[in-house]
Write a protein that holds these residues in place. Structure first.
Motif, PDB file in Angstrom:
ATOM      1  N   LEU A  56       5.548  -6.961   1.497  1.00 53.18           N
ATOM      2  CA  LEU A  56       4.110  -6.682   1.441  1.00 53.18           C
ATOM      3  C   LEU A  56       3.956  -5.179   1.209  1.00 53.18           C
ATOM      4  O   LEU A  56       4.485  -4.383   1.987  1.00 53.18           O
ATOM      5  CB  LEU A  56       3.520  -7.084   2.797  1.00 53.18           C
ATOM      6  N   ASP A  57       3.285  -4.785   0.120  1.00 58.24           N
ATOM      7  CA  ASP A  57       3.096  -3.355  -0.164  1.00 58.24           C
ATOM      8  C   ASP A  57       1.654  -2.976   0.147  1.00 58.24           C
ATOM      9  O   ASP A  57       0.734  -3.324  -0.588  1.00 58.24           O
ATOM     10  CB  ASP A  57       3.438  -3.052  -1.632  1.00 58.24           C
ATOM     11  N   LEU A  58       1.477  -2.233   1.246  1.00 58.33           N
ATOM     12  CA  LEU A  58       0.118  -1.848   1.656  1.00 58.33           C
ATOM     13  C   LEU A  58      -0.515  -0.887   0.662  1.00 58.33           C
ATOM     14  O   LEU A  58      -1.747  -0.731   0.653  1.00 58.33           O
ATOM     15  CB  LEU A  58       0.163  -1.188   3.035  1.00 58.33           C
ATOM     16  N   ALA A  59       0.315  -0.236  -0.157  1.00 61.03           N
ATOM     17  CA  ALA A  59      -0.241   0.684  -1.157  1.00 61.03           C
ATOM     18  C   ALA A  59      -0.833  -0.076  -2.343  1.00 61.03           C
ATOM     19  O   ALA A  59      -1.457   0.529  -3.220  1.00 61.03           O
ATOM     20  CB  ALA A  59       0.844   1.651  -1.633  1.00 61.03           C
ATOM     21  N   ASP A  60      -0.636  -1.386  -2.371  1.00 57.66           N
ATOM     22  CA  ASP A  60      -1.199  -2.250  -3.415  1.00 57.66           C
ATOM     23  C   ASP A  60      -2.043  -3.330  -2.724  1.00 57.66           C
ATOM     24  O   ASP A  60      -1.648  -4.490  -2.633  1.00 57.66           O
ATOM     25  CB  ASP A  60      -0.068  -2.883  -4.238  1.00 57.66           C
TER      26      ASP A  60
END
Ligand code: NAP
Length: 232
Positions: A56-60
């Protein structure tokens, strides 16, 4: 103790991993996330009990809903991820600032948004800030800003999600956390300013997280864990 699983966003390292380890050892179903699903799965496999790793990429933030789709009812949510940014206002790196602001403010919020209908009625959330919000250091401009933003997030979320409880935890420098490994001068300076004369340890943060998640009357609280700070 809440039913449903424990989700630790940023659970592949440091404080998040120790919190995941505690709840996995206690027999809870745990989901840990990092940016890379395979790495998260490998780390999950090192923990006892029923632990799943997800990517999971919080920056996306637009990709977060899909990444969380497989998760069932949630009893405990810990938001602990960070990708640190060194930034001053005189030498300002816009891309790194946007990345960290997105991770901690928009990304954390989007995780909560995506899980809203899956929280059990007695669920609780802990959002990690940090004492850089009050004690800036050279290069902490974005870190101090987003950790301060966590206070606002807790103020609104505990109302919007009631009866789900929402609290924030603001550690001082955690001496045995991986990020600070080998940074002896900085650790010595902090220890010298700490009233207890010892650095905060990861086990102290696990204990504080448990208190915020498990005490059914603690809500809307911003908890400092730093051992006390010498002011002069
Ligand atoms: N350690 C301290 O002394 C201290 C002090 C004050 C506050 N805090 C706060 O405590 C929390 C945990 O800190 P820590 O030192 O334990 O962190 P850490 O060891 O650096 O771990 C960071 C975690 O965030 C994940 N992550 C990084 N970028 C991400 C992204 N773009 N999307 C999703 N996940 C991402 C990492 O996963 P992958 O690497 O697997 O992607 C890892 O699980 C943070 O919020 C930090 O601000 C820590």
């Amino acid at each position: 103790m809440a039913d449903g699983c424990v989700v630790v966003v940023g659970g592949t390292s440091g404080l998040g991993l120790e919190i995941a380890r505690h709840y996995a050892s206690a027999g809870r179903r745990v989901v840990i996330s990092g940016r890379d699903a395979a790495r998260a799965a490998d780390i999950a496999a090192t923990l006892p009990g029923e632990v799943t790793g997800i990517g999971l990429d919080l920056a996306d933030p637009h990709g977060i809903a899909g990444a969380l789709a497989s998760i069932g009812p949630v009893g405990s949510l810990v938001l602990a991820a960070i990708d640190r940014d060194e930034n001053t206002i005189r030498d300002y790196a816009i891309d790194r600032a946007i990345r960290l602001a997105t991770i901690k403010l928009v990304g954390y919020s989007e995780v909560v948004h995506c899980l809203t209908d899956r929280f059990t009625p007695d669920a609780a959330i802990v959002v990690f800030g940090g004492l850089a919000k009050d004690r800036p250091y050279p290069g902490s401009t974005t870190v101090s800003t987003v950790n301060g933003g966590v206070l606002g997030m807790v103020r609104t979320l505990c109302h919007e999600l009631a009866p789900v409880r929402v609290n924030s935890l603001h550690p001082g420098i955690v001496g045995d956390s991986p990020y600070w490994s080998g940074k002896t001068d900085a650790l010595d300076r902090v220890q010298g300013r700490t009233l207890t004369k010892r650095l905060v340890a990861m086990e102290d943060i696990v204990g504080a997280t448990r208190f915020l998640l498990e005490n059914r009357s603690v809500n809307g609280v911003d908890l400092w864990i730093d051992g006390g700070w010498i002011i002069n």
